[in-house]
Design a protein around this motif. Structure first.
Motif, PDB file in Angstrom:
ATOM      1  N   GLU A   1       4.855  10.714 -10.784  1.00 27.61           N
ATOM      2  CA  GLU A   1       5.178   9.369 -10.294  1.00 27.61           C
ATOM      3  C   GLU A   1       3.940   8.690  -9.725  1.00 27.61           C
ATOM      4  O   GLU A   1       3.740   7.476  -9.920  1.00 27.61           O
ATOM      5  N   THR A   2       3.103   9.458  -9.049  1.00 28.67           N
ATOM      6  CA  THR A   2       1.854   8.895  -8.528  1.00 28.67           C
ATOM      7  C   THR A   2       0.964   8.420  -9.673  1.00 28.67           C
ATOM      8  O   THR A   2       0.367   7.343  -9.609  1.00 28.67           O
ATOM      9  N   ALA A   3       0.879   9.216 -10.732  1.00 27.41           N
ATOM     10  CA  ALA A   3       0.079   8.828 -11.897  1.00 27.41           C
ATOM     11  C   ALA A   3       0.622   7.549 -12.533  1.00 27.41           C
ATOM     12  O   ALA A   3      -0.148   6.672 -12.945  1.00 27.41           O
ATOM     13  N   GLU A   4       1.932   7.424 -12.585  1.00 29.81           N
ATOM     14  CA  GLU A   4       2.536   6.216 -13.151  1.00 29.81           C
ATOM     15  C   GLU A   4       2.232   5.000 -12.287  1.00 29.81           C
ATOM     16  O   GLU A   4       1.920   3.917 -12.793  1.00 29.81           O
ATOM     17  N   ARG A   5       2.292   5.178 -10.981  1.00 28.69           N
ATOM     18  CA  ARG A   5       1.964   4.064 -10.071  1.00 28.69           C
ATOM     19  C   ARG A   5       0.493   3.670 -10.214  1.00 28.69           C
ATOM     20  O   ARG A   5       0.163   2.483 -10.124  1.00 28.69           O
ATOM     21  N   HIS A   6      -0.355   4.649 -10.403  1.00 29.53           N
ATOM     22  CA  HIS A   6      -1.761   4.332 -10.622  1.00 29.53           C
ATOM     23  C   HIS A   6      -1.925   3.428 -11.833  1.00 29.53           C
ATOM     24  O   HIS A   6      -2.607   2.402 -11.788  1.00 29.53           O
ATOM     25  N   ASP A   7      -1.277   3.793 -12.936  1.00 31.89           N
ATOM     26  CA  ASP A   7      -1.430   3.030 -14.173  1.00 31.89           C
ATOM     27  C   ASP A   7      -0.797   1.646 -14.076  1.00 31.89           C
ATOM     28  O   ASP A   7      -1.294   0.690 -14.685  1.00 31.89           O
TER      29      ASP A   7
ATOM     30  N   LEU B   1      -3.795   8.377  -1.251  1.00 27.28           N
ATOM     31  CA  LEU B   1      -3.655   7.430  -2.355  1.00 27.28           C
ATOM     32  C   LEU B   1      -2.253   6.838  -2.360  1.00 27.28           C
ATOM     33  O   LEU B   1      -2.091   5.613  -2.445  1.00 27.28           O
ATOM     34  N   VAL B   2      -1.246   7.666  -2.297  1.00 28.58           N
ATOM     35  CA  VAL B   2       0.110   7.223  -1.948  1.00 28.58           C
ATOM     36  C   VAL B   2       0.383   7.802  -0.564  1.00 28.58           C
ATOM     37  O   VAL B   2       0.524   9.010  -0.408  1.00 28.58           O
ATOM     38  N   PRO B   3       0.434   6.957   0.455  1.00 27.35           N
ATOM     39  CA  PRO B   3       0.584   7.481   1.817  1.00 27.35           C
ATOM     40  C   PRO B   3       1.890   8.254   1.985  1.00 27.35           C
ATOM     41  O   PRO B   3       2.937   7.851   1.463  1.00 27.35           O
ATOM     42  N   LEU B   4       1.826   9.348   2.704  1.00 32.75           N
ATOM     43  CA  LEU B   4       3.026  10.117   3.044  1.00 32.75           C
ATOM     44  C   LEU B   4       3.524   9.778   4.438  1.00 32.75           C
ATOM     45  O   LEU B   4       4.689  10.023   4.764  1.00 32.75           O
TER      46      LEU B   4
ATOM     47  N   ARG C   1       0.817  -1.214   0.000  1.00 30.81           N
ATOM     48  CA  ARG C   1       0.000   0.000   0.000  1.00 30.81           C
ATOM     49  C   ARG C   1       0.849   1.262   0.000  1.00 30.81           C
ATOM     50  O   ARG C   1       0.364   2.341  -0.352  1.00 30.81           O
ATOM     51  N   TYR C   2       2.134   1.186   0.406  1.00 26.43           N
ATOM     52  CA  TYR C   2       2.993   2.360   0.341  1.00 26.43           C
ATOM     53  C   TYR C   2       3.365   2.690  -1.104  1.00 26.43           C
ATOM     54  O   TYR C   2       3.704   3.842  -1.400  1.00 26.43           O
ATOM     55  N   VAL C   3       3.320   1.704  -1.995  1.00 31.99           N
ATOM     56  CA  VAL C   3       3.535   1.975  -3.421  1.00 31.99           C
ATOM     57  C   VAL C   3       2.378   2.818  -3.933  1.00 31.99           C
ATOM     58  O   VAL C   3       2.562   3.890  -4.516  1.00 31.99           O
ATOM     59  N   ILE C   4       1.188   2.324  -3.729  1.00 35.70           N
ATOM     60  CA  ILE C   4      -0.063   3.045  -3.954  1.00 35.70           C
ATOM     61  C   ILE C   4      -1.158   2.240  -3.281  1.00 35.70           C
ATOM     62  O   ILE C   4      -1.101   1.006  -3.252  1.00 35.70           O
ATOM     63  N   ASP C   5      -2.127   2.917  -2.724  1.00 33.84           N
ATOM     64  CA  ASP C   5      -3.157   2.237  -1.943  1.00 33.84           C
ATOM     65  C   ASP C   5      -4.329   1.858  -2.848  1.00 33.84           C
ATOM     66  O   ASP C   5      -5.055   2.730  -3.341  1.00 33.84           O
ATOM     67  N   ALA C   6      -4.512   0.560  -3.036  1.00 36.59           N
ATOM     68  CA  ALA C   6      -5.572   0.061  -3.915  1.00 36.59           C
ATOM     69  C   ALA C   6      -6.960   0.307  -3.356  1.00 36.59           C
ATOM     70  O   ALA C   6      -7.952   0.112  -4.062  1.00 36.59           O
ATOM     71  N   ASN C   7      -7.048   0.742  -2.107  1.00 36.10           N
ATOM     72  CA  ASN C   7      -8.357   0.991  -1.507  1.00 36.10           C
ATOM     73  C   ASN C   7      -8.616   2.489  -1.301  1.00 36.10           C
ATOM     74  O   ASN C   7      -9.355   2.888  -0.411  1.00 36.10           O
ATOM     75  N   ARG C   8      -7.975   3.305  -2.140  1.00 32.54           N
ATOM     76  CA  ARG C   8      -8.202   4.747  -2.101  1.00 32.54           C
ATOM     77  C   ARG C   8      -8.709   5.223  -3.455  1.00 32.54           C
ATOM     78  O   ARG C   8      -8.375   4.661  -4.497  1.00 32.54           O
ATOM     79  N   ASP C   9      -9.503   6.277  -3.418  1.00 33.65           N
ATOM     80  CA  ASP C   9     -10.029   6.907  -4.622  1.00 33.65           C
ATOM     81  C   ASP C   9      -8.868   7.398  -5.483  1.00 33.65           C
ATOM     82  O   ASP C   9      -8.008   8.148  -4.992  1.00 33.65           O
ATOM     83  N   PRO C  10      -8.814   7.013  -6.754  1.00 34.83           N
ATOM     84  CA  PRO C  10      -7.701   7.464  -7.605  1.00 34.83           C
ATOM     85  C   PRO C  10      -7.671   8.977  -7.824  1.00 34.83           C
ATOM     86  O   PRO C  10      -6.643   9.516  -8.234  1.00 34.83           O
ATOM     87  N   THR C  11      -8.766   9.662  -7.515  1.00 29.19           N
ATOM     88  CA  THR C  11      -8.757  11.131  -7.620  1.00 29.19           C
ATOM     89  C   THR C  11      -8.062  11.780  -6.429  1.00 29.19           C
ATOM     90  O   THR C  11      -7.777  12.980  -6.453  1.00 29.19           O
TER      91      THR C  11
END
Length: 266
Positions: free
Chosen positions: A109-115, A89-92, A66-76
């Motif tokens: 980078e966050t957008a890339e992790r989302h994709d 979405l990406v925890p700080l 989830r530190y990479v990106i959280d799959a249980n967060r709104d992508p917006t």
């Protein structure tokens, strides 16, 4: 490593496991600080806990942390709990509010992790829910989570053992919430709350459309119910887990039996 693993079954239940993965790519790992590299906020051993509880269940598992990106967060990036402490979405920070990065990710980078990670997980989950719904007229998403029972940054006191979330009843038929709640409350030695601190994450809220035959419910378990201790090395306690698994079997079996009565649409 592939971002998502899928086990297909022919039954009406889909288990979502967004937070049990521990994979962090090397290029991301090097930007986590010492605290972040502990991966403290993992849903430790949830995949093991739910394994083989119900025949013909479908399982969709995020393999990334989830530190990479959280799959249980709104992508917006919209907060699940406005006005309350939570993670992004990406925890700080971790769940204790302590920084986890030496170099936090940029917007690009966050957008890339989302994709790369978030989108493939949800594409798989959406596809499996559609497949199961086509088979049964309904699909029930049971989103599997766990968390430490004491985290003052996120909530006061000690978390109940079973935390059932349906976004105040909006994400599933009332019979589903009632069945899960009844089983939990009737299980001796466990405590239960419904739509308390955890009302269901983005996954539950996004997919739960009861009128369309898609039902979603989140179960947030206190990790004290199946770990030896809520501290490293996060050991799985076979005795505790065996007792808990009996309750989870009862929950999932009742949901599978309930599915044909929900009057789904084809």
């Amino acid at each position: 490593m592939t971002p998502v693993s899928i086990t297909r079954g022919s039954g009406p239940i889909v288990l979502g496991l967004p937070h049990t993965g521990t994979f962090v790519p090397d290029d991301i790992w090097q930007h986590l600080n010492e605290n972040g590299q502990k991966l403290t906020d993992t849903d430790w051993h949830i995949d093991r806990l739910y394994r083989d509880l119900l025949p013909e269940v479908t399982t969709v598992t995020a393999n990334f942390h989830r530190y990479v990106i959280d799959a249980n967060r709104d992508p917006t990036g919209e907060s699940l709990y406005p006005g309350q402490n939570t993670t992004q979405l990406v925890p700080l920070t971790d769940f204790d509010g302590i920084d986890i990065w030496t170099n936090p990710p940029s917007e690009a980078e966050t957008a890339e992790r989302h994709d790369t990670f978030h989108a493939p997980y949800h594409a798989a989950l959406e596809a499996e829910l559609a497949r199961v719904r086509a088979l049964h007229g309904v699909a029930i998403l049971y989103d599997c989570h766990s968390i430490r029972s004491k985290i003052p940054y996120l909530f006061e006191g000690t978390l109940p053992d079973f935390n059932v979330g349906t976004n105040l009843g909006a994400t599933c038929a009332p019979e589903i919430e009632a069945a899960v709640t009844r089983t939990c409350k009737n299980s001796a030695g466990f405590t239960t709350t419904v739509n308390g601190r955890f009302k269901g994450g983005w996954t539950t809220r996004h997919y739960g459309r009861p009128n369309a035959g898609l039902h979603a419910i989140q179960m947030e378990l206190a990790q004290s119910t199946y770990l030896s201790a809520e501290t490293p090395p996060w050991n799985y306690d076979e005795t505790k887990a065996a007792r808990l698994r009996l309750v989870l079997i009862e929950i999932l079996t009742e949901l599978a039996d309930l599915a044909p009565t929900l009057g789904g649409t084809s």
